[in-house]
Design a protein around this motif. Structure first.
Motif, PDB file in Angstrom:
ATOM      1  N   GLY A 195       7.217  -5.691  -7.537  1.00 18.49           N
ATOM      2  CA  GLY A 195       6.132  -6.273  -6.758  1.00 18.49           C
ATOM      3  C   GLY A 195       6.640  -7.026  -5.540  1.00 18.49           C
ATOM      4  O   GLY A 195       6.066  -6.929  -4.442  1.00 18.49           O
ATOM      5  N   THR A 205      -1.465  -3.906  -1.315  1.00 12.51           N
ATOM      6  CA  THR A 205      -2.390  -3.490  -2.377  1.00 12.51           C
ATOM      7  C   THR A 205      -1.617  -3.037  -3.610  1.00 12.51           C
ATOM      8  O   THR A 205      -1.938  -3.428  -4.741  1.00 12.51           O
ATOM      9  CB  THR A 205      -3.305  -2.366  -1.876  1.00 12.51           C
ATOM     10  OG1 THR A 205      -4.063  -2.840  -0.762  1.00 12.51           O
ATOM     11  CG2 THR A 205      -4.246  -1.909  -2.979  1.00 12.51           C
ATOM     12  N   GLN A 206      -0.604  -2.229  -3.401  1.00 17.90           N
ATOM     13  CA  GLN A 206       0.211  -1.770  -4.519  1.00 17.90           C
ATOM     14  C   GLN A 206       0.951  -2.942  -5.161  1.00 17.90           C
ATOM     15  O   GLN A 206       1.086  -3.013  -6.386  1.00 17.90           O
ATOM     16  CB  GLN A 206       1.205  -0.708  -4.046  1.00 17.90           C
ATOM     17  CG  GLN A 206       1.913   0.019  -5.183  1.00 17.90           C
ATOM     18  CD  GLN A 206       2.839   1.112  -4.666  1.00 17.90           C
ATOM     19  OE1 GLN A 206       2.890   1.393  -3.458  1.00 17.90           O
ATOM     20  NE2 GLN A 206       3.567   1.733  -5.579  1.00 17.90           N
ATOM     21  N   ARG A 208      -0.022  -6.090  -5.356  1.00 22.39           N
ATOM     22  CA  ARG A 208      -0.951  -6.875  -6.182  1.00 22.39           C
ATOM     23  C   ARG A 208      -1.211  -6.185  -7.519  1.00 22.39           C
ATOM     24  O   ARG A 208      -1.308  -6.843  -8.562  1.00 22.39           O
ATOM     25  CB  ARG A 208      -2.265  -7.087  -5.446  1.00 22.39           C
ATOM     26  CG  ARG A 208      -2.195  -8.152  -4.364  1.00 22.39           C
ATOM     27  CD  ARG A 208      -3.558  -8.772  -4.135  1.00 22.39           C
ATOM     28  NE  ARG A 208      -4.022  -9.478  -5.326  1.00 22.39           N
ATOM     29  CZ  ARG A 208      -5.304  -9.824  -5.529  1.00 22.39           C
ATOM     30  NH1 ARG A 208      -6.217  -9.514  -4.642  1.00 22.39           N
ATOM     31  NH2 ARG A 208      -5.647 -10.464  -6.615  1.00 22.39           N
ATOM     32  N   THR A 209      -1.307  -4.871  -7.515  1.00 28.09           N
ATOM     33  CA  THR A 209      -1.506  -4.140  -8.763  1.00 28.09           C
ATOM     34  C   THR A 209      -0.329  -4.342  -9.704  1.00 28.09           C
ATOM     35  O   THR A 209      -0.501  -4.590 -10.907  1.00 28.09           O
ATOM     36  CB  THR A 209      -1.698  -2.641  -8.476  1.00 28.09           C
ATOM     37  OG1 THR A 209      -2.845  -2.466  -7.641  1.00 28.09           O
ATOM     38  CG2 THR A 209      -1.879  -1.853  -9.760  1.00 28.09           C
ATOM     39  N   VAL A 210       0.872  -4.260  -9.157  1.00 27.10           N
ATOM     40  CA  VAL A 210       2.075  -4.439  -9.974  1.00 27.10           C
ATOM     41  C   VAL A 210       2.183  -5.881 -10.449  1.00 27.10           C
ATOM     42  O   VAL A 210       2.563  -6.136 -11.605  1.00 27.10           O
ATOM     43  CB  VAL A 210       3.323  -4.002  -9.172  1.00 27.10           C
ATOM     44  CG1 VAL A 210       4.601  -4.341  -9.944  1.00 27.10           C
ATOM     45  CG2 VAL A 210       3.271  -2.518  -8.861  1.00 27.10           C
ATOM     46  N   ASP A 212      -0.268  -7.932 -11.047  1.00 31.38           N
ATOM     47  CA  ASP A 212      -1.242  -8.107 -12.120  1.00 31.38           C
ATOM     48  C   ASP A 212      -0.677  -7.596 -13.441  1.00 31.38           C
ATOM     49  O   ASP A 212      -0.847  -8.228 -14.500  1.00 31.38           O
ATOM     50  CB  ASP A 212      -2.542  -7.369 -11.791  1.00 31.38           C
ATOM     51  CG  ASP A 212      -3.341  -8.052 -10.691  1.00 31.38           C
ATOM     52  OD1 ASP A 212      -3.058  -9.231 -10.392  1.00 31.38           O
ATOM     53  OD2 ASP A 212      -4.248  -7.396 -10.125  1.00 31.38           O
ATOM     54  N   GLU A 213       0.001  -6.460 -13.381  1.00 33.85           N
ATOM     55  CA  GLU A 213       0.616  -5.893 -14.585  1.00 33.85           C
ATOM     56  C   GLU A 213       1.715  -6.811 -15.120  1.00 33.85           C
ATOM     57  O   GLU A 213       1.777  -7.087 -16.326  1.00 33.85           O
ATOM     58  CB  GLU A 213       1.202  -4.514 -14.264  1.00 33.85           C
ATOM     59  CG  GLU A 213       1.973  -3.885 -15.417  1.00 33.85           C
ATOM     60  CD  GLU A 213       2.622  -2.573 -15.027  1.00 33.85           C
ATOM     61  OE1 GLU A 213       3.452  -2.077 -15.807  1.00 33.85           O
ATOM     62  OE2 GLU A 213       2.305  -2.029 -13.941  1.00 33.85           O
ATOM     63  N   SER A 230       4.603 -14.324 -10.378  1.00 36.68           N
ATOM     64  CA  SER A 230       3.732 -13.218  -9.964  1.00 36.68           C
ATOM     65  C   SER A 230       2.414 -13.707  -9.371  1.00 36.68           C
ATOM     66  O   SER A 230       2.006 -13.252  -8.294  1.00 36.68           O
ATOM     67  CB  SER A 230       3.471 -12.282 -11.148  1.00 36.68           C
ATOM     68  OG  SER A 230       4.635 -11.542 -11.468  1.00 36.68           O
ATOM     69  N   GLY A 234       0.985 -13.169  -5.535  1.00 36.67           N
ATOM     70  CA  GLY A 234      -0.344 -12.578  -5.408  1.00 36.67           C
ATOM     71  C   GLY A 234      -1.273 -13.470  -4.605  1.00 36.67           C
ATOM     72  O   GLY A 234      -2.073 -12.992  -3.787  1.00 36.67           O
ATOM     73  N   ARG A 288      -4.375  -4.760   5.433  1.00 28.95           N
ATOM     74  CA  ARG A 288      -3.671  -4.428   4.201  1.00 28.95           C
ATOM     75  C   ARG A 288      -2.179  -4.323   4.441  1.00 28.95           C
ATOM     76  O   ARG A 288      -1.369  -4.711   3.622  1.00 28.95           O
ATOM     77  CB  ARG A 288      -4.204  -3.090   3.653  1.00 28.95           C
ATOM     78  CG  ARG A 288      -3.441  -2.589   2.441  1.00 28.95           C
ATOM     79  CD  ARG A 288      -4.050  -1.290   1.949  1.00 28.95           C
ATOM     80  NE  ARG A 288      -4.027  -0.272   2.983  1.00 28.95           N
ATOM     81  CZ  ARG A 288      -2.992   0.516   3.221  1.00 28.95           C
ATOM     82  NH1 ARG A 288      -1.895   0.389   2.523  1.00 28.95           N
ATOM     83  NH2 ARG A 288      -3.049   1.431   4.170  1.00 28.95           N
TER      84      ARG A 288
END
Length: 307
Positions: A195, A205-206, A208-210, A212-213, A230, A234, A288
């Motif tokens: 991340g 965007t990618q 933030r997804t990572v 969150d995981e 994390s 974020g 973005r």
């Protein structure tokens, strides 16, 4: 498997049981190494190093591979603490270890402990091997696990050295391997590192997804350094996009009850987030994707983190 699954509590429990059940020096050293890893992903940096550094020092003359593995594991808590005495001690131990067939751990030690002074040596190690290639089976452990360990540490080294695209590639391969393994991809430290690299590459965007995981896994497994770090990055992305209130709330929740000065890496992340929130409050939200920071700008941030 518990370690690759990213569950320090399981690793700690297993290592503690082993330490009470045997007098075998080799088994005790391995158990101490794993116990140190379990603490290294929390904010108990000194406790982690208390397990890891004696193992490294004792193994230099008899088990050089272990003597290199222990400082590599110790580099993570030393990096997050920002304490120069820890980093110098790790470097002194590593300098005593002769070259090994696998120098991935040395690359991470050099990059994580002093990315300025040892930059060229670390880069030479990073670029001198195809770290994604499959490995032959070996008595030291399964080829798949050894490949994964190599990908993780050299990916982290690439990120610290501002080789951001290479960090995204290596850590992405590592996380993909984890997702296809019995651990179901539950490794928050790898996801957090990926991340950070995605964030610095402009792939917000990618990233933030990572993040969150990584947060979900870290919160469940007790990996404090990731469970705090994390959400902070974020929140930085939220602030840069103009959502300052959500960013403030996210950071306050993440750092509640934490002694930030004890972890310089988290302290720097939080300070940067506050500065960006202030700027975002006076400026239009960013897209973005953003202009990437130069390698020099990123290196300056690394130096602040480890000064």
């Amino acid at each position: 498997m518990a370690m690759f699954a990213g569950h320090p509590r399981w690793v700690s429990e297993l290592a503690t049981r082993v330490l009470t059940l045997t007098d075998d020096p080799a088994v005790l050293a391995e158990a101490s190494l794993r116990a140190g890893w379990a603490l290294a992903v929390t904010t108990r940096f000194e406790d982690a190093l208390g397990f890891l550094l004696p193992v490294a020092e004792a193994a230099v003359d008899t088990e050089p591979a272990l003597a290199l593995d222990a400082p590599s594991t110790a580099t993570t808590p030393a990096y997050h603490s920002g304490d120069p005495s820890f980093r110098e001690r790790i470097l002194r131990i590593t300098e005593r270890v002769p070259p090994q067939d696998d120098e991935a751990a040395r690359a991470w030690v050099l990059a994580g402990c002093d990315p300025v002074r040892h930059r060229e040596q670390a880069l030479a190690l990073l670029r001198g091997t195809d770290w994604t290639e499959d490995l032959p089976e070996h008595p030291a452990g399964s080829a798949r696990d050894r490949r994964l360990s190599r990908l993780i540490v050299v990916g982290a080294a690439a990120w610290v050295l501002d080789e951001t695209a290479e960090a995204v590639r290596l850590l992405g391969v590592a996380l993909d391997q984890l997702r296809r393994s019995p651990t179901a991809g539950a490794n928050a430290t790898v996801a957090d590192a990926l991340g950070l690299a995605l964030y610095e590459s402009g792939s917000w965007t990618q990233a933030r997804t990572v993040f969150d995981e990584s947060y979900r896994t870290a919160a469940e497994a007790g990996m404090e350094i990731v469970a705090v770090g994390s959400p902070v990055v974020g929140a930085t992305i939220l602030a840069l996009r103009g959502d300052t209130e959500a960013a403030r709330t996210a950071v306050q929740r993440a750092v509640h009850g934490l002694d930030l000065p004890a972890s310089r890496s988290l302290h720097v992340r939080t300070s940067q987030r506050r500065a960006r929130r202030l700027r975002a409050g006076r400026s239009p939200p960013l897209d973005r994707t953003r202009p990437r920071r130069t390698a020099g700008q990123r290196r300056h941030a690394r130096q602040r983190r480890t000064a």
